[in-house]
Design a protein around this motif. Structure first.
Motif, short mmCIF file in Angstrom:
data_model
loop_
_atom_site.label_atom_id
_atom_site.label_comp_id
_atom_site.label_asym_id
_atom_site.label_seq_id
_atom_site.Cartn_x
_atom_site.Cartn_y
_atom_site.Cartn_z
N LEU A 22 -12.40 -5.20 -1.22
CA LEU A 22 -11.90 -3.92 -0.71
C LEU A 22 -11.25 -3.09 -1.82
O LEU A 22 -11.24 -1.86 -1.76
CB LEU A 22 -10.87 -4.15 0.40
N GLU A 23 -10.72 -3.75 -2.81
CA GLU A 23 -10.01 -3.04 -3.87
C GLU A 23 -10.94 -2.42 -4.90
O GLU A 23 -10.51 -1.64 -5.72
CB GLU A 23 -9.04 -3.99 -4.58
N ARG A 24 -12.21 -2.78 -4.85
CA ARG A 24 -13.14 -2.30 -5.87
C ARG A 24 -13.21 -0.78 -5.94
O ARG A 24 -13.38 -0.20 -7.00
CB ARG A 24 -14.53 -2.87 -5.62
N ASP A 25 -13.09 -0.12 -4.82
CA ASP A 25 -13.22 1.34 -4.80
C ASP A 25 -11.91 2.08 -5.02
O ASP A 25 -11.88 3.30 -4.97
CB ASP A 25 -13.83 1.80 -3.48
N LEU A 26 -10.84 1.34 -5.22
CA LEU A 26 -9.55 2.00 -5.44
C LEU A 26 -9.41 2.34 -6.92
O LEU A 26 -9.31 1.47 -7.76
CB LEU A 26 -8.40 1.08 -5.02
N ARG A 50 -3.98 -0.30 -1.15
CA ARG A 50 -4.04 -1.59 -1.82
C ARG A 50 -3.06 -2.60 -1.20
O ARG A 50 -3.40 -3.78 -1.02
CB ARG A 50 -3.71 -1.42 -3.32
N ASN A 51 -1.87 -2.14 -0.86
CA ASN A 51 -0.84 -3.07 -0.39
C ASN A 51 -1.10 -3.62 1.01
O ASN A 51 -0.41 -4.55 1.43
CB ASN A 51 0.55 -2.40 -0.44
N VAL A 52 -2.06 -3.07 1.74
CA VAL A 52 -2.33 -3.60 3.08
C VAL A 52 -3.66 -4.36 3.14
O VAL A 52 -4.02 -4.87 4.20
CB VAL A 52 -2.32 -2.49 4.16
N TYR A 53 -4.38 -4.43 2.04
CA TYR A 53 -5.62 -5.18 2.03
C TYR A 53 -5.31 -6.68 2.00
O TYR A 53 -4.49 -7.13 1.21
CB TYR A 53 -6.47 -4.82 0.81
N PRO A 54 -5.98 -7.45 2.85
CA PRO A 54 -5.76 -8.90 2.83
C PRO A 54 -6.13 -9.49 1.47
O PRO A 54 -7.13 -9.08 0.85
CB PRO A 54 -6.71 -9.41 3.92
N ARG A 58 -1.62 6.51 -1.56
CA ARG A 58 -0.39 6.68 -2.33
C ARG A 58 -0.57 6.14 -3.75
O ARG A 58 -1.18 5.09 -3.94
CB ARG A 58 0.78 5.96 -1.66
N TYR A 59 0.05 6.86 -4.68
CA TYR A 59 -0.05 6.50 -6.10
C TYR A 59 1.33 6.54 -6.74
O TYR A 59 2.16 7.41 -6.42
CB TYR A 59 -0.95 7.49 -6.84
N ASP A 60 1.53 5.65 -7.68
CA ASP A 60 2.74 5.67 -8.49
C ASP A 60 2.58 6.77 -9.54
O ASP A 60 1.66 6.72 -10.36
CB ASP A 60 2.93 4.30 -9.16
N VAL A 61 3.45 7.74 -9.51
CA VAL A 61 3.35 8.89 -10.42
C VAL A 61 3.50 8.43 -11.88
O VAL A 61 2.89 9.01 -12.78
CB VAL A 61 4.46 9.92 -10.07
#
Ligand code: FES
Length: 122
Positions: free
Chosen positions: A93-97, A83-87, A71-74
């Motif tokens: 984990l966020e590096r690839d987002l 992103r919101n569920v990564y500890p 999901r992305y903010d338009v």
């Protein structure tokens, strides 16, 4: 150098919906959120999923990719899920987002214009 390019008529992008357009060989989605217009890439930055077949949560301004449900903010292009569920202690984990590419939009009368940068190459 950048320029604003006419991409559609205001009346073509219905309220709380999106319209796919092809401009300069690039596929974009125009999104109408309460008569505010946004332009985003039609491809998901995760694995190039077709966002025009995704779901638009118009009240939240969120688009969800049909392939893996990212999901992305338009309005900003920011990734919201997963992103919101990564500890918080597993920041790697966020590096690839990657954020969703979005473009500045201007409305002139009944025309929607999108800003393109001449040096942008896809
Ligand atoms: S390609 Fe869009 S979530 Fe994976």
């Amino acid at each position: 150098m950048s320029e604003f390019v006419k991409v559609a008529k205001v009346s073509e992008v219905l309220p709380d919906s999106l319209l796919a357009v092809e401009i300069n060989g690039q596929r974009l989605l125009l999104v109408n959120l309460g008569q505010e217009f946004y332009a985003i890439d039609a491809r998901c930055p995760h694995r190039n999923g077709p966002l025009e077949k995704g779901h638009l949560y118009e009240n939240e301004g969120i688009i969800e990719c049909p392939w893996h449900y990212y999901r992305y903010d338009v309005r900003t292009g920011k990734n919201l899920y997963p992103r919101n569920v990564y500890p918080a202690d597993l920041t790697y984990l966020e590096r690839d987002l990657k954020p969703l590419q979005h473009y500045r939009v201007r409305v002139e009368g009944d025309e929607i214009l999108v800003e393109f940068h001449g040096d942008r190459k896809e």
